[in-house]
Scaffold this motif. Structure first.
Motif, PDB file in Angstrom:
ATOM      1  N   UNK A  24       0.799  -1.222   0.000  1.00 22.41           N
ATOM      2  CA  UNK A  24       0.000   0.000   0.000  1.00 22.41           C
ATOM      3  C   UNK A  24       0.837   1.280   0.000  1.00 22.41           C
ATOM      4  N   UNK A  25       2.034   1.261   0.559  1.00 15.31           N
ATOM      5  CA  UNK A  25       2.844   2.483   0.638  1.00 15.31           C
ATOM      6  C   UNK A  25       3.139   3.073  -0.743  1.00 15.31           C
ATOM      7  N   UNK A  26       3.609   2.284  -1.726  1.00 18.02           N
ATOM      8  CA  UNK A  26       3.821   2.881  -3.063  1.00 18.02           C
ATOM      9  C   UNK A  26       2.520   3.379  -3.702  1.00 18.02           C
ATOM     10  N   UNK A  27       1.420   2.702  -3.435  1.00 14.47           N
ATOM     11  CA  UNK A  27       0.126   3.131  -3.981  1.00 14.47           C
ATOM     12  C   UNK A  27      -0.286   4.466  -3.372  1.00 14.47           C
ATOM     13  N   UNK A  28      -0.083   4.633  -2.075  1.00 18.13           N
ATOM     14  CA  UNK A  28      -0.441   5.889  -1.420  1.00 18.13           C
ATOM     15  C   UNK A  28       0.457   7.038  -1.858  1.00 18.13           C
ATOM     16  N   UNK A  29       1.719   6.757  -2.127  1.00 13.87           N
ATOM     17  CA  UNK A  29       2.610   7.800  -2.649  1.00 13.87           C
ATOM     18  C   UNK A  29       2.156   8.222  -4.040  1.00 13.87           C
ATOM     19  N   UNK A  30       1.743   7.264  -4.852  1.00 14.49           N
ATOM     20  CA  UNK A  30       1.214   7.588  -6.182  1.00 14.49           C
ATOM     21  C   UNK A  30      -0.087   8.373  -6.068  1.00 14.49           C
ATOM     22  N   UNK A  31      -0.950   7.997  -5.119  1.00 11.46           N
ATOM     23  CA  UNK A  31      -2.194   8.735  -4.889  1.00 11.46           C
ATOM     24  C   UNK A  31      -1.885  10.183  -4.520  1.00 11.46           C
ATOM     25  N   UNK A  42      10.173   9.104  -3.953  1.00  7.39           N
ATOM     26  CA  UNK A  42       9.863   8.230  -2.813  1.00  7.39           C
ATOM     27  C   UNK A  42      10.966   8.188  -1.748  1.00  7.39           C
ATOM     28  N   UNK A  43      12.192   8.536  -2.135  1.00  9.54           N
ATOM     29  CA  UNK A  43      13.295   8.517  -1.172  1.00  9.54           C
ATOM     30  C   UNK A  43      13.393   9.807  -0.360  1.00  9.54           C
ATOM     31  N   UNK A  44      12.780  10.899  -0.852  1.00 12.22           N
ATOM     32  CA  UNK A  44      12.857  12.191  -0.165  1.00 12.22           C
ATOM     33  C   UNK A  44      11.486  12.856  -0.149  1.00 12.22           C
ATOM     34  N   UNK A  52       0.594  11.864   5.517  1.00 16.06           N
ATOM     35  CA  UNK A  52      -0.548  11.348   4.774  1.00 16.06           C
ATOM     36  C   UNK A  52      -0.431   9.842   4.569  1.00 16.06           C
ATOM     37  N   UNK A  53       0.729   9.373   4.134  1.00 14.32           N
ATOM     38  CA  UNK A  53       0.926   7.947   3.863  1.00 14.32           C
ATOM     39  C   UNK A  53       0.696   7.130   5.138  1.00 14.32           C
ATOM     40  N   UNK A  54       1.249   7.566   6.252  1.00 12.76           N
ATOM     41  CA  UNK A  54       1.093   6.831   7.514  1.00 12.76           C
ATOM     42  C   UNK A  54      -0.361   6.815   7.972  1.00 12.76           C
ATOM     43  N   UNK A  55      -1.024   7.975   7.924  1.00 14.15           N
ATOM     44  CA  UNK A  55      -2.416   8.049   8.372  1.00 14.15           C
ATOM     45  C   UNK A  55      -3.355   7.302   7.426  1.00 14.15           C
TER      46      UNK A  55
END
Length: 99
Positions: A24-31, A42-44, A52-55
């Protein structure tokens, strides 16, 4: 952003959800990138995007998205939108989209 950082930010202490978080983490970063019309490395990631990603990952792990239920012929309705208190972390990173 790795899953260990998400787990620390969300207070998750077990390895029970590692498979889910790694998906889910890469999907949420894309969202977040799509929502903000902004490309994020994604590294910075900025602090608000990390929050946002954590919540959002934590929100998706709980059954709070249930918005309706009926008993006859069993029907469930789910809210697929993230609540405002989660997406507000992305507001400073939004860019104007010109069509």
């Amino acid at each position: 952003m790795d899953i260990q950082q998400v787990k620390r930010m969300s207070g998750i202490t077990t390895d029970k959800h590692d498979a889910y978080l790694s998906e889910i983490v890469p999907i949420l970063i894309e969202f977040a990138s799509d929502f903000c019309s902004n490309k994020f490395d994604p590294e910075a990631l900025p602090a608000g995007v990390k929050l946002f990603v954590a919540k959002a990952a934590e929100y998706n792990m709980t059954p709070t998205g249930l918005s309706g239920r009926s008993m006859g012929d069993v029907s469930y309705s789910y809210n697929t939108e993230f609540p405002r208190h989660i997406t507000k972390n992305l507001t400073p990173y939004r860019r104007l989209r010109v069509k």
